[in-house]
Design an enzyme around this catalytic site. Structure first.
Site, PDB file in Angstrom:
ATOM      1  N   ASP A  65     -59.815  59.243  43.535  1.00 41.37           N
ATOM      2  CA  ASP A  65     -59.160  60.170  44.460  1.00 41.37           C
ATOM      3  C   ASP A  65     -57.877  59.564  45.027  1.00 41.37           C
ATOM      4  O   ASP A  65     -57.567  58.393  44.786  1.00 41.37           O
ATOM      5  CB  ASP A  65     -60.130  60.589  45.577  1.00 41.37           C
ATOM      6  CG  ASP A  65     -60.941  59.423  46.147  1.00 41.37           C
ATOM      7  OD1 ASP A  65     -60.575  58.265  45.866  1.00 41.37           O
ATOM      8  OD2 ASP A  65     -61.921  59.663  46.866  1.00 41.37           O
TER       9      ASP A  65
ATOM     10  N   ASP B 164     -71.403  61.967  55.213  1.00 41.16           N
ATOM     11  CA  ASP B 164     -71.832  63.357  54.998  1.00 41.16           C
ATOM     12  C   ASP B 164     -72.224  63.623  53.551  1.00 41.16           C
ATOM     13  O   ASP B 164     -72.398  64.769  53.148  1.00 41.16           O
ATOM     14  CB  ASP B 164     -70.716  64.319  55.420  1.00 41.16           C
ATOM     15  CG  ASP B 164     -69.413  64.089  54.642  1.00 41.16           C
ATOM     16  OD1 ASP B 164     -69.380  63.205  53.762  1.00 41.16           O
ATOM     17  OD2 ASP B 164     -68.427  64.799  54.922  1.00 41.16           O
TER      18      ASP B 164
ATOM     19  N   HIS C  76     -70.350  62.851  50.868  1.00 39.19           N
ATOM     20  CA  HIS C  76     -69.264  63.118  49.920  1.00 39.19           C
ATOM     21  C   HIS C  76     -69.144  61.994  48.896  1.00 39.19           C
ATOM     22  O   HIS C  76     -69.411  60.830  49.192  1.00 39.19           O
ATOM     23  CB  HIS C  76     -67.930  63.428  50.610  1.00 39.19           C
ATOM     24  CG  HIS C  76     -67.230  62.287  51.261  1.00 39.19           C
ATOM     25  ND1 HIS C  76     -67.131  62.127  52.623  1.00 39.19           N
ATOM     26  CD2 HIS C  76     -66.530  61.248  50.735  1.00 39.19           C
ATOM     27  CE1 HIS C  76     -66.413  61.058  52.893  1.00 39.19           C
ATOM     28  NE2 HIS C  76     -66.043  60.498  51.770  1.00 39.19           N
TER      29      HIS C  76
ATOM     30  N   GLU D 106     -66.052  66.970  49.633  1.00 48.01           N
ATOM     31  CA  GLU D 106     -66.728  67.207  50.900  1.00 48.01           C
ATOM     32  C   GLU D 106     -67.828  68.257  50.734  1.00 48.01           C
ATOM     33  O   GLU D 106     -67.899  68.919  49.698  1.00 48.01           O
ATOM     34  CB  GLU D 106     -65.692  67.694  51.930  1.00 48.01           C
ATOM     35  CG  GLU D 106     -64.605  66.673  52.251  1.00 48.01           C
ATOM     36  CD  GLU D 106     -65.065  65.587  53.210  1.00 48.01           C
ATOM     37  OE1 GLU D 106     -66.259  65.242  53.208  1.00 48.01           O
ATOM     38  OE2 GLU D 106     -64.215  65.067  53.966  1.00 48.01           O
TER      39      GLU D 106
HETATM   40  C1  GLP Z   1     -63.767  57.539  51.231  1.00 50.20           C
HETATM   41  C2  GLP Z   1     -63.624  57.573  49.714  1.00 50.20           C
HETATM   42  C3  GLP Z   1     -64.969  57.582  49.035  1.00 50.20           C
HETATM   43  C4  GLP Z   1     -65.858  56.534  49.656  1.00 50.20           C
HETATM   44  C5  GLP Z   1     -66.100  56.851  51.102  1.00 50.20           C
HETATM   45  C6  GLP Z   1     -67.013  55.838  51.785  1.00 50.20           C
HETATM   46  O1  GLP Z   1     -63.822  58.788  51.815  1.00 50.20           O
HETATM   47  N1  GLP Z   1     -62.861  58.665  49.244  1.00 50.20           N
HETATM   48  O2  GLP Z   1     -64.788  57.355  47.640  1.00 50.20           O
HETATM   49  O3  GLP Z   1     -67.077  56.480  48.963  1.00 50.20           O
HETATM   50  O4  GLP Z   1     -64.846  56.835  51.764  1.00 50.20           O
HETATM   51  O5  GLP Z   1     -66.257  54.793  52.280  1.00 50.20           O
HETATM   52  P1  GLP Z   1     -66.820  53.361  52.653  1.00 50.20           P
HETATM   53  O6  GLP Z   1     -67.209  52.729  51.356  1.00 50.20           O
HETATM   54  O7  GLP Z   1     -65.680  52.662  53.284  1.00 50.20           O
HETATM   55  O8  GLP Z   1     -67.973  53.589  53.544  1.00 50.20           O
END
Ligand code: GLP
Length: 261
Positions: A67, A136, A138, A143
């Site tokens: 992304d 959440d 995602h 989302e």
């Molecule tokens: C972001 C990314 C996701 C990731 C998520 C969790 O929103 N787009 O790919 O999995 O955060 O982040 P973290 O690993 O920092 O908890």
């Protein structure tokens, strides 16, 4: 789905690093799906160590990010293109131009999304996709209520995700972009092996829903239940709400050695 409960984040990161090293040894041209966020950083550290100490090479491999934010200036240190370069691509021997991400700076965003799908297809599809998970549920930036068949497209972030990610933007919500490009849930499901990682108690609810909840677009990570080869690697805290935790541990401890992850 396989659930692997590890004592610590370090154990989980080494386990996944080992699976990627095994894939690259079997197929040096493997296509890796790379994730951002804090969760996979230990895996990247482990891969860098294997590259430096064991000669693990990425020279013929390719990488595709999940992304990208929209609206950040090109080269912004928190753009996912910059993060992927900094955390993994520049630390190993990927060939120049072999690590890709959705183009959040394109004049034609819809065309950039189609191009990204085509680039993944042209590379032969993703062999192993690393995934984190949002609080959440995602995955990528899909989302809640993302279509489980969705392809790369523009999405609007929820307030919760923007608050979660504000730590990368001086804790200033106003700096966190509202829109993103993300591989769709359908894109992610096309990868041959999905490896979702989660560490810490604040991921426990999302993990319980991912593994034991009903498949629903309200929790996009539940789409892993539709995939023939999905591995969920969690530490004890992230596993703490799993009803059948002890069974998953027994199953993993007693699986045939030839199976791998
Ligand atoms: C972001 C990314 C996701 C990731 C998520 C969790 O929103 N787009 O790919 O999995 O955060 O982040 P973290 O690993 O920092 O908890």
């Amino acid at each position: 789905m396989e659930v692997v409960v590890v004592p610590t984040k370090k154990d989980g990161s080494e386990l996944v690093g080992g699976a990627i090293a095994e894939l690259l040894t079997r197929n040096p041209e493997a296509v890796l799906g790379l994730a951002t966020g804090s969760t996979p950083l230990g895996v990247y550290d482990d891969l860098v160590r294997r590259h430096n100490d064991d000669g693990l090479s990425f020279a013929q491999a390719k990488g595709f990010a999940l992304d990208e934010y929209l609206g950040l200036p090109a080269g912004h240190p928190e753009s996912y293109r910059a993060v992927i370069q900094r955390e993994i691509a520049d630390r190993v021997d990927f060939a120049a131009g072999s690590v890709h991400g959705p183009d959040g700076w394109a004049a034609d965003i819809a065309a950039a999304c189609t191009d990204y799908e085509e680039a993944i297809d042209a590379a032969g599809g993703i062999d192993l996709q690393i995934l984190g998970v949002g609080t959440d549920g995602h995955i990528g930036f899909n989302e809640p209520i993302s279509s489980l068949a969705s392809l790369t497209r523009i999405k609007t972030l929820t307030e919760q995700t923007r608050e979660d990610n504000a730590r990368f933007f001086d804790d200033d919500l106003a700096q966190v972009p509202t829109h993103v490009l993300t591989q769709g849930v359908g894109t992610i499901l096309r990868a041959r092996h999905l490896v979702l990682l989660a560490w810490g108690e604040n991921k426990a609810e999302a993990i319980q829903a991912t593994v034991e909840g009903p498949v629903t677009s309200m929790v996009p990570s539940t789409a892993l239940q539709l995939h023939p080869h999905a591995t969920v690697v969690v530490d004890e805290a992230a596993a703490s709400l799993l009803g059948d935790r002890e069974h998953y541990k027994w199953t993993y401890a007693n699986k045939p050695a030839w199976q791998g992850v």
